[in-house]
Design a protein around this motif. Structure first.
Motif, short mmCIF file in Angstrom:
data_model
loop_
_atom_site.label_atom_id
_atom_site.label_comp_id
_atom_site.label_asym_id
_atom_site.label_seq_id
_atom_site.Cartn_x
_atom_site.Cartn_y
_atom_site.Cartn_z
N ARG A 240 -38.14 135.11 63.01
CA ARG A 240 -39.33 135.03 63.85
C ARG A 240 -39.76 136.40 64.33
O ARG A 240 -40.93 136.62 64.62
CB ARG A 240 -39.11 134.10 65.02
CG ARG A 240 -39.19 132.65 64.59
CD ARG A 240 -39.21 131.72 65.75
NE ARG A 240 -40.37 131.87 66.60
CZ ARG A 240 -41.59 131.47 66.30
NH1 ARG A 240 -41.84 130.89 65.16
NH2 ARG A 240 -42.56 131.63 67.15
N ARG A 241 -38.83 137.33 64.43
CA ARG A 241 -39.14 138.65 64.95
C ARG A 241 -39.70 139.57 63.87
O ARG A 241 -40.62 140.32 64.10
CB ARG A 241 -37.89 139.28 65.57
CG ARG A 241 -37.66 138.89 66.98
CD ARG A 241 -38.74 139.46 67.87
NE ARG A 241 -38.91 138.64 69.05
CZ ARG A 241 -40.05 138.43 69.65
NH1 ARG A 241 -41.14 138.97 69.18
NH2 ARG A 241 -40.12 137.70 70.72
N ASP A 256 -33.75 128.43 49.68
CA ASP A 256 -34.66 129.30 50.43
C ASP A 256 -34.97 128.64 51.77
O ASP A 256 -35.50 127.54 51.80
CB ASP A 256 -35.96 129.49 49.63
CG ASP A 256 -36.89 130.48 50.30
OD1 ASP A 256 -36.59 130.91 51.43
OD2 ASP A 256 -37.92 130.82 49.69
N VAL A 257 -34.63 129.29 52.86
CA VAL A 257 -34.85 128.67 54.16
C VAL A 257 -35.86 129.46 55.01
O VAL A 257 -36.01 129.19 56.19
CB VAL A 257 -33.53 128.53 54.96
CG1 VAL A 257 -32.60 127.55 54.27
CG2 VAL A 257 -32.84 129.86 55.15
N SER A 258 -36.56 130.42 54.38
CA SER A 258 -37.50 131.24 55.16
C SER A 258 -38.54 130.38 55.86
O SER A 258 -38.79 130.54 57.04
CB SER A 258 -38.23 132.22 54.25
OG SER A 258 -37.34 132.82 53.38
N GLY A 259 -39.13 129.45 55.10
CA GLY A 259 -40.18 128.61 55.66
C GLY A 259 -39.65 127.75 56.79
O GLY A 259 -40.29 127.61 57.83
N VAL A 260 -38.48 127.21 56.58
CA VAL A 260 -37.89 126.32 57.57
C VAL A 260 -37.59 127.09 58.86
O VAL A 260 -37.86 126.62 59.96
CB VAL A 260 -36.59 125.71 57.01
CG1 VAL A 260 -35.92 124.86 58.06
CG2 VAL A 260 -36.89 124.89 55.78
N LEU A 261 -37.05 128.30 58.70
CA LEU A 261 -36.68 129.07 59.88
C LEU A 261 -37.88 129.63 60.61
O LEU A 261 -37.77 130.05 61.75
CB LEU A 261 -35.75 130.23 59.48
CG LEU A 261 -34.33 129.82 59.08
CD1 LEU A 261 -33.53 131.06 58.77
CD2 LEU A 261 -33.64 129.03 60.17
N ALA A 262 -39.02 129.64 59.96
CA ALA A 262 -40.21 130.15 60.64
C ALA A 262 -40.80 129.10 61.57
O ALA A 262 -41.84 129.31 62.17
CB ALA A 262 -41.25 130.60 59.61
#
Lengths: 384, 294
Positions: A240-241, A256-262
């Motif tokens: 998020r940062r 891929d977890v970028s979308g989920v973590l956003a």
């Protein structure tokens, strides 16, 4: 229908109407909305214009004034209904009394991943009572496997703050290069003021410092159990940062977890993660996962300035050759390969596990990652 | 500049220009023109955020000044910059004259040496207000948001050498964001906020009929049904209205009048833009078509 404009003062309006709108502002503030004087003033204008004429427009207008996000819009509608037009039988929402209220914070709960991190009230309570420089210092150097649920929340807040500082600092540390490509006129003039304006000393505009892209791959296999959930939560803060972060988790397969973590909230992110079919606490096939990263996502996530970070203890069940091949392939794509190993924080640990000893010659940086302090060190590696 | 007496007039105006706005969007737009507050539009890609500002400018009959945000935007490229070359020349030219240093300084920091960038241009515009579109503000750095605060709350810009320039005609400011990151509360609190959602099925059919007049009623219904159920799936990039239109045009160009598996396979590239999404589509193909066919 009355016309309205900025020049009208709120006091020009009907007193009961004003009181009613002010009451509504109180209700919203009580529910965590950030409502200032200006919003209330404008709301009075909107009410005077729309309340009797067009009720739906009145609601839409107030929503756009009071809400700051999609989520707030969701909370707003029932509150609006309850205050201005309660359905038959339901009691009207009334403004809260002005007595100081007890602050409560929503804490993500009821999720597989978040359980075990203690009761929310518990956490809030102890966060209040203990804080200070020494506690923060302890937190920075505390081994992740020793972190209690109470500390977990504090740790995340601290991490968010420190990462933010790093985000701001990085370009400053990256600056100071002397690419001679273009004159920097503003600085040149300033520099030559003492020469009476004659441009004796030329100042060149350096290349704009760019924050590097990060590609982070987190091991969530069984052997990392003590660390992976903490890392995951820190990764959420990082994602998020920093805007240019791609996050992956892996055990036997890569995800891929970028979308989920956003996602907006940590709770939401973790809930979405638990829905994904990730082999939590399974075996480790680092080599296969590295290959999968290159094959399926390589072109998308890597740029020339990318830094690749792998967070793993290096206990691999796959073939060492495959791991070596994978790392070589990544090394061609990324500017730098950093391997962070939480076990390195343990006194007397030697990287002699089969996977680790194969990987060691192929990584640029091999560093510990057992506490926040050591994670923050990546700033150093990003600059170098 | 035109003014709108009420929401109906605004609605009619938007329709005339081919923009079918939801009622809930019209109210904030109306308030934007009346309260003079900036409007922040958030929503998924392809729901018509940028278009809203364009249509608004067209409708009000005023100029649209657009600032496309990107990483690394700074004061020099968005607000103003001094024309340094010209200033240096002016200093050289004045060397032989007997002008005092003070008067030279006043001269070289005058308006003729100031290069106006979009934000300053929006504030100093002489003939009436403009619509200022700050597009995809979430792409700009967080530092840039701070520059915007003064402009958005007081419609003024401060240039150290000149002073504070206040807008004679406050611009109508529309900001858009795809929400790739969270904007600061300070920025958001200065704005009206509206979340543009995907249009309802009925509204989307209306848009489709308006933009693609040749389409048959039946095909329009099937297309919209399918796109709407696609948005309900967990896709990486759910199709926006622009994709719906593209797809409908593609179907017409191929001379097709109905949907079936083969058609969908051949034209899926108009709707979805990643292999992961193709995979999801593949697994849901049967139920999607059944829902659209009813």
């Amino acid at each position: 229908m009355s016309q309205f404009s900025r020049s009208q003062s709120a006091s020009d309006f009907h007193e009961p109407l004003r009181a009613k709108v002010v009451g509504f502002s109180h209700v919203l503030r009580h529910h965590g909305f950030q409502v200032g004087l200006r919003e209330t003033e404008d709301a009075v204008r909107v009410a005077a214009h729309f309340l009797c004429a067009d009720f739906a427009a009145f609601r839409d207008g107030l929503r756009s004034l009071y809400c700051l996000s999609q989520e707030e819009c969701g909370t707003f509608d029932p509150l609006f209904e309850g205050y201005w037009a309660p359905p038959d039988g339901a009691s009207r929402i009334t403004p809260p009394s002005t007595a100081p209220r007890k602050e409560r914070r929503e804490f993500p709960g009821g999720l597989d991943l978040t359980t075990g991190f203690g009761d929310a009230a518990d956490v809030e309570q102890s966060t209040r009572t203990t804080s200070g420089a020494s506690t923060l210092e302890v937190l920075r150097t505390m081994d992740f496997s020793q972190v209690t649920p109470v500390d977990q929340v504090r740790l995340e807040r601290l991490a968010a703050r420190l990462w933010r500082r790093m985000y701001v600092n990085l370009p400053r540390r990256l600056r100071g290069a002397n690419w001679k490509n273009r004159l920097h006129f503003r600085r040149t003039m300033r520099r030559n003021l003492s020469q009476g304006g004659d441009p004796l000393y030329l100042v060149f505009a350096g290349r704009k410092p760019r924050r590097p892209r990060l590609v982070v791959m987190l091991d969530v296999s069984g052997s990392m159990e003590l660390y992976s959930f903490t890392f995951l939560r820190l990764l959420y803060v990082l994602q998020r940062r920093f805007r240019r972060v791609h996050s992956f988790v892996f055990s036997t397969a890569l995800e891929d977890v970028s979308g989920v973590l956003a996602a907006r909230s940590l709770g939401g992110a973790l809930a979405a993660l638990s829905r994904k079919r990730i082999g939590w606490n399974g075996g480790t096939r680092i080599g296969d996962c590295l290959h999968a990263l290159v094959r399926e996502h390589g072109g998308r996530v890597f740029r020339q300035d990318s830094v690749f970070i792998i967070l793993s203890d290096g206990l691999d069940t796959g073939e060492p050759e495959r791991l070596a091949d994978g790392l070589k392939a990544i090394g061609k794509l990324a500017r730098k390969v950093i391997w962070l190993n939480p076990l390195l924080g343990i006194a007397g640990y030697e990287p002699i596990a089969r996977g680790m000893s194969t990987a060691l010659p192929l990584v640029d940086v091999f560093a510990p990652a057992h506490n926040l302090e050591s994670l923050l060190d990546i700033e150093r590696y990003l600059v170098k | 500049m035109k003014r709108f007496s009420d929401l109906e007039a605004l609605d009619a105006g938007f329709r005339r220009l081919g923009y079918m706005a939801e009622r809930s969007l019209l109210t904030p737009l109306f308030l934007l023109t009346r309260l003079g507050r900036p409007l922040l539009l958030e929503g998924h890609a392809g729901v018509g955020k940028t278009e809203t500002a364009k249509v608004l400018a067209q409708l009000l009959g005023v100029e649209l000044i657009r600032l496309q945000c990107h990483e690394g935007l700074d004061v020099n490229s968005t607000i103003y910059e001094w024309n340094y070359q010209k200033q240096l020349l002016a200093i050289k030219l004045h060397e032989k004259s007997d002008a005092s240093p003070e008067s030279i300084e006043r001269h070289i920091f005058g308006p003729e040496f100031l290069l106006e960038r979009p934000l300053l241009r929006a504030v100093t515009h002489k003939d009436g207000p403009v619509v200022l579109l700050i597009d995809e503000v979430d792409r700009a750095d967080e530092e840039f948001e701070a520059f915007l605060l003064e402009l958005l709350s007081d419609f003024q810009i401060t240039i150290p050498e000149v002073g504070t320039i206040t807008a004679t005609h406050p611009p109508f400011v529309v900001l858009t964001s795809n929400r790739t990151r969270e904007l600061s509360d300070a920025l958001k609190r200065r704005c009206l906020y509206h979340w543009i959602d995907y249009p309802s099925a009925e509204r989307e059919r209306e848009i489709l009929r308006h933009k693609v007049p040749q389409i048959t009623e039946d095909l329009a219904r099937q297309v919209v049904e399918l796109v709407q159920s696609l948005r309900g799936l967990q896709l990486e990039k759910p199709p926006g209205v622009a994709e719906t239109l593209d797809w409908a045009i593609a179907l017409l160009a191929l001379g097709l009048t109905g949907l079936d598996e083969e058609v969908l396979q051949a034209t899926k590239g108009c709707l979805l833009k990643s292999t992961e999404d193709f995979r999801v589509l593949q697994s849901q193909l049967g139920s999607l078509l059944a829902a659209a066919g009813d």
